[in-house]
Design an enzyme around this catalytic site. Structure first.
Site, PDB file in Angstrom:
ATOM      1  N   ASP A  37       4.748   2.283  -6.273  1.00 54.67           N
ATOM      2  CA  ASP A  37       4.046   2.612  -4.783  1.00 54.67           C
ATOM      3  C   ASP A  37       4.795   1.975  -3.413  1.00 54.67           C
ATOM      4  O   ASP A  37       4.180   1.290  -3.634  1.00 54.67           O
ATOM      5  CB  ASP A  37       2.233   2.590  -5.403  1.00 54.67           C
ATOM      6  CG  ASP A  37       1.209   3.580  -3.947  1.00 54.67           C
ATOM      7  OD1 ASP A  37       1.576   3.823  -2.762  1.00 54.67           O
ATOM      8  OD2 ASP A  37       0.442   4.156  -4.949  1.00 54.67           O
ATOM      9  N   THR A  73      -0.492   9.480  -2.194  1.00 52.76           N
ATOM     10  CA  THR A  73      -0.373   8.328  -3.903  1.00 52.76           C
ATOM     11  C   THR A  73      -0.363  10.001  -4.477  1.00 52.76           C
ATOM     12  O   THR A  73       0.616  10.659  -5.612  1.00 52.76           O
ATOM     13  CB  THR A  73      -0.959   7.128  -4.116  1.00 52.76           C
ATOM     14  OG1 THR A  73      -0.561   6.316  -3.450  1.00 52.76           O
ATOM     15  CG2 THR A  73      -0.763   6.703  -5.597  1.00 52.76           C
ATOM     16  N   ASN A  94      -6.205  11.478  -1.914  1.00 50.89           N
ATOM     17  CA  ASN A  94      -5.658  10.167  -2.969  1.00 50.89           C
ATOM     18  C   ASN A  94      -7.545  10.666  -2.935  1.00 50.89           C
ATOM     19  O   ASN A  94      -8.214  10.104  -4.373  1.00 50.89           O
ATOM     20  CB  ASN A  94      -6.233   9.344  -2.372  1.00 50.89           C
ATOM     21  CG  ASN A  94      -4.632   9.167  -2.094  1.00 50.89           C
ATOM     22  OD1 ASN A  94      -4.003   9.623  -2.875  1.00 50.89           O
ATOM     23  ND2 ASN A  94      -3.568   7.973  -1.245  1.00 50.89           N
ATOM     24  N   HIS A 201       0.457  -2.487   3.476  1.00 49.87           N
ATOM     25  CA  HIS A 201      -1.114  -1.578   4.480  1.00 49.87           C
ATOM     26  C   HIS A 201      -2.012  -3.024   4.946  1.00 49.87           C
ATOM     27  O   HIS A 201      -2.451  -2.517   5.943  1.00 49.87           O
ATOM     28  CB  HIS A 201      -2.202  -1.045   3.166  1.00 49.87           C
ATOM     29  CG  HIS A 201      -1.913   0.482   3.148  1.00 49.87           C
ATOM     30  ND1 HIS A 201      -2.083   0.881   4.174  1.00 49.87           N
ATOM     31  CD2 HIS A 201      -1.848   1.033   1.849  1.00 49.87           C
ATOM     32  CE1 HIS A 201      -1.466   2.525   3.090  1.00 49.87           C
ATOM     33  NE2 HIS A 201      -1.719   2.189   1.807  1.00 49.87           N
ATOM     34  N   ASP A 244       6.707   6.977  -4.086  1.00 49.05           N
ATOM     35  CA  ASP A 244       5.301   8.212  -3.917  1.00 49.05           C
ATOM     36  C   ASP A 244       5.923   8.666  -2.635  1.00 49.05           C
ATOM     37  O   ASP A 244       5.541   9.372  -1.637  1.00 49.05           O
ATOM     38  CB  ASP A 244       3.831   8.095  -4.000  1.00 49.05           C
ATOM     39  CG  ASP A 244       3.256   6.921  -4.308  1.00 49.05           C
ATOM     40  OD1 ASP A 244       4.824   5.921  -3.300  1.00 49.05           O
ATOM     41  OD2 ASP A 244       2.107   6.877  -4.051  1.00 49.05           O
ATOM     42  N   HIS A 245       6.214   7.887  -1.794  1.00 53.36           N
ATOM     43  CA  HIS A 245       5.996   7.617   0.137  1.00 53.36           C
ATOM     44  C   HIS A 245       6.483   6.557   0.625  1.00 53.36           C
ATOM     45  O   HIS A 245       6.629   5.339  -0.489  1.00 53.36           O
ATOM     46  CB  HIS A 245       4.919   8.016   0.307  1.00 53.36           C
ATOM     47  CG  HIS A 245       3.670   6.728   0.090  1.00 53.36           C
ATOM     48  ND1 HIS A 245       3.613   5.218   0.475  1.00 53.36           N
ATOM     49  CD2 HIS A 245       2.530   7.349  -0.681  1.00 53.36           C
ATOM     50  CE1 HIS A 245       2.745   5.176  -0.159  1.00 53.36           C
ATOM     51  NE2 HIS A 245       1.605   6.032  -0.920  1.00 53.36           N
ATOM     52  N   HIS A 350       0.620   4.917   5.688  1.00 53.81           N
ATOM     53  CA  HIS A 350       1.430   6.473   5.219  1.00 53.81           C
ATOM     54  C   HIS A 350       0.689   7.734   5.546  1.00 53.81           C
ATOM     55  O   HIS A 350      -0.444   7.700   6.326  1.00 53.81           O
ATOM     56  CB  HIS A 350       2.120   6.472   4.067  1.00 53.81           C
ATOM     57  CG  HIS A 350       0.775   6.175   2.896  1.00 53.81           C
ATOM     58  ND1 HIS A 350       0.457   6.996   2.271  1.00 53.81           N
ATOM     59  CD2 HIS A 350       0.588   4.423   1.873  1.00 53.81           C
ATOM     60  CE1 HIS A 350      -0.439   6.141   1.684  1.00 53.81           C
ATOM     61  NE2 HIS A 350      -0.891   4.923   1.640  1.00 53.81           N
TER      62      HIS A 350
END
Length: 438
Positions: A37, A73, A94, A201, A244-245, A350
Site C-alpha cells: 500500500d 486504498t 475508503n 502518512h 494502489d497509489h 494521497h
C-alpha cells in the site's frame, strides 16, 4: 515422387510444431498478487534495493502504473481485482458511508461489510472459483466480503489493532501463502501489506523513516524469492507486485496550505452530509435546493477544484456513480481538505488527481510466464485484471481493461498458441492443396 515426399515431411514437421504450444496453452501456472500500500513509483530510486533490482532483471518492470481516479486504498485495490472503473464497481471511498443516515465506518471496519463491496461486479477470486480454481485473500481489500452469496475460498481480514510494519510477521505471512500453494494447491492468492502507506502518512514520503521501510520491503522481496524456491514453486508460480497509489508531502503551513471549507460556506446550513476531513478528496451532499449555492461557494475556495458529480470529466470514470454524492472536491497536490477545524495531521497523503506523478505506483512481475529483463512503458492499473486472467487461463468477466496493453510482458500469451495453431493449419491446407496439383 520425390516432391511428394518432401511435402509430406514438411507437413508432418508443421503438425509437430503446432502440437507443442497447444499443449502448453492447456497448462496453468499459479499466481500470487502482492500489494504494498502506498508504494510510490520512484521509492526505489533513493534507496538501495538489490532484491527489487534483481527482480526487474529476472522479470518485468513497468516505468510506472497510473491508478484510477480515486487514489485511495479500497477504490484502487478493487479496480485492480475487478478490472472495472470506480463508477462501475462503486467502492467510492475508503470509508463505508450512507449519505441518508450519515453512517460512517472507518477503513478497516468496512472489510467484512458485503453491502459496501458487493455491487454486482465480481472480483477475480469469485470468477476464478466459478471456473474451478482455488483462491485466497490475505488481508487484501474486498477479500472478506461475499459476492452474490459467494465468498472467497479462504480469506483473512486485518483487525483494527493490526500492526502493519512487523517484518517477522511479513515473513511468516509469505511462508503461510507458500504453503497454501505447495501443500493445498491454491491457484490464486492475493497478499496485502499496509506499508509504506502508514509511514508515508505519519512522517511524509521524503524521510529517512520511509527509506527504511522500503529497505524492509526489499528484504521481504528477497525472503519471498527464497521461500518460493524452498517450496519448489519457481517453475509454477507467477508473482505480480504492485500498489494502489503513491504519496505526496503535505506542506504544513496553516496560512497557505490548509483548506478550511467552512470559511467559504456555512456547512451546517448548506450541507446534509460530508466527508471532508480525509486528505485530498472530499464529498458533499447539499441540502435540498442548495446545490448551486454550495458549488459556487466552493468554486471560490483556493487550492481545490469542485465538481458536480454527474459532470465530472469522462477521464475520471466517476460521473456514472450512483453512490457518490452530488458534489466532489479534489484538492491540489499537497493540500489537505478540512471541514471546520484543522484535524487532519498527516505529513503525507494521497487522494489527489491520478495524473500527478506523486500518485503513480509500481509494477514488478516474475515467473514462468513473464519475460526477463523487460522494461514496460507505463499503463493504467485497469489493465492488470485481464493480464491476471490470461495468466490463470480463465475467461474474464466484463471489464474496462485490455490485454493488448500488457501482453508484451508475457513470453507467450495464452491465446497466441491457438493463433499459431490456426496459422499452421492454414499453411498445411495450402501445402496439401499444392500436393494434389502434382
Amino acid at each position: 515422387m520425390l516432391l511428394h515426399l518432401e511435402l509430406f515431411l514438411v507437413a508432418t514437421a508443421l503438425l509437430c510444431v503446432a502440437a507443442t504450444p497447444l499443449s502448453k496453452a492447456e497448462s496453468r501456472n499459479k499466481l500470487l498478487l502482492i500489494s504494498f500500500d502506498g508504494f510510490r513509483w520512484d521509492y526505489d530510486q533513493d534507496v538501495d534495493t538489490p532484491n527489487l533490482d534483481q527482480m526487474a532483471l529476472d522479470g518485468v518492470k513497468a516505468k510506472y502504473v497510473t491508478p484510477p481516479m480515486l487514489t485511495m486504498t479500497s477504490p484502487s485495490h478493487f479496480t485492480t481485482i475487478t478490472g472495472r472503473w470506480v463508477e462501475d464497481h462503486e467502492v467510492v471511498h475508503n470509508m463505508m458511508y450512507n449519505a441518508k443516515t450519515n453512517l460512517k465506518l472507518s477503513h478497516k471496519r468496512t472489510m467484512t461489510q458485503s453491502v459496501w463491496w458487493d455491487n454486482g461486479v465480481l472480483p477475480l477470486w469469485i470468477t476464478a472459483q466459478n471456473q474451478g480454481l482455488k483462491t485466497a485473500s490475505f488481508y487484501y481489500p474486498g477479500g472478506g466480503a461475499n459476492y452474490s452469496g459467494q465468498s472467497v475460498n479462504r480469506a483473512l481480514v486485518e483487525t483494527n489493532e493490526h500492526i502493519d510494519d512487523n517484518e517477522t510477521e511479513w515473513q511468516y505471512n509469505i511462508d503461510k501463502v507458500m504453503s497454501w500453494f505447495s501443500e493445498e494447491d491454491f491457484d490464486l492468492v492475493t497478499l496485502y501489506y499496509g506499508e509504506p502507506d502508514n509511514v508515508g502518512h505519519a512522517v511524509g514520503p521524503e524521510t529517512q523513516e520511509r527509506k527504511r521501510i522500503i529497505e524492509q520491503i526489499d528484504r521481504t522481496i528477497g525472503y519471498l524469492r527464497e521461500s518460493i524456491a524452498r517450496h519448489h514453486l519457481t517453475d509454477t508460480l507467477n508473482v505480480i507486485i504492485t500498489s494502489d497509489h503513491g504519496m505526496t508531502t503535505v506542506k504544513k503551513r496553516p496560512q497557505v496550505d490548509e483548506i478550511i471549507l467552512n470559511k467559504y460556506l456555512d456547512l451546517l446550513r448548506l450541507a446534509s452530509f460530508e466527508i471532508l476531513d480525509y486528505g485530498g478528496f472530499g464529498i458533499l451532499t447539499p441540502r435540498p435546493g442548495k446545490e448551486a449555492e454550495v458549488f459556487d461557494a466552493l468554486s471560490r475556495a483556493p487550492n481545490l477544484t469542485v465538481y458536480r458529480t454527474a459532470q465530472m470529466p469522462e477521464s475520471f470514470h466517476l460521473a456514472r456513480s450512483k453512490r457518490l454524492p452530488p458534489i466532489v472536491v479534489v484538492a491540489d497536490l499537497g493540500f489537505n481538505l478540512n471541514s471546520r477545524l484543522i484535524v487532519y495531521v498527516n505529513k503525507g497523503d494521497h487522494g489527489y488527481h491520478s495524473g500527478e506523478m506523486d500518485m503513480k505506483t509500481i509494477f514488478r512481475a516474475i515467473g514462468p510466464d513473464f519475460k526477463t529483463n523487460f522494461l514496460s512503458e507505463p499503463f493504467d492499473s485497469i489493465h492488470v485484471y485481464p493480464l491476471m486472467c490470461e495468466l490463470l487461463n480463465i475467461k474474464p468477466e466484463a471489464h474496462n481493461g485490455s490485454l493488448s496493453v500488457t501482453q508484451e510482458l508475457l513470453l507467450r500469451p495464452r491465446g497466441g498458441s491457438q493463433r499459431v495453431g490456426l496459422s499452421v493449419s492454414l499453411l498445411l491446407s495450402t501445402i496439401l492443396f499444392t500436393f494434389t496439383l502434382f
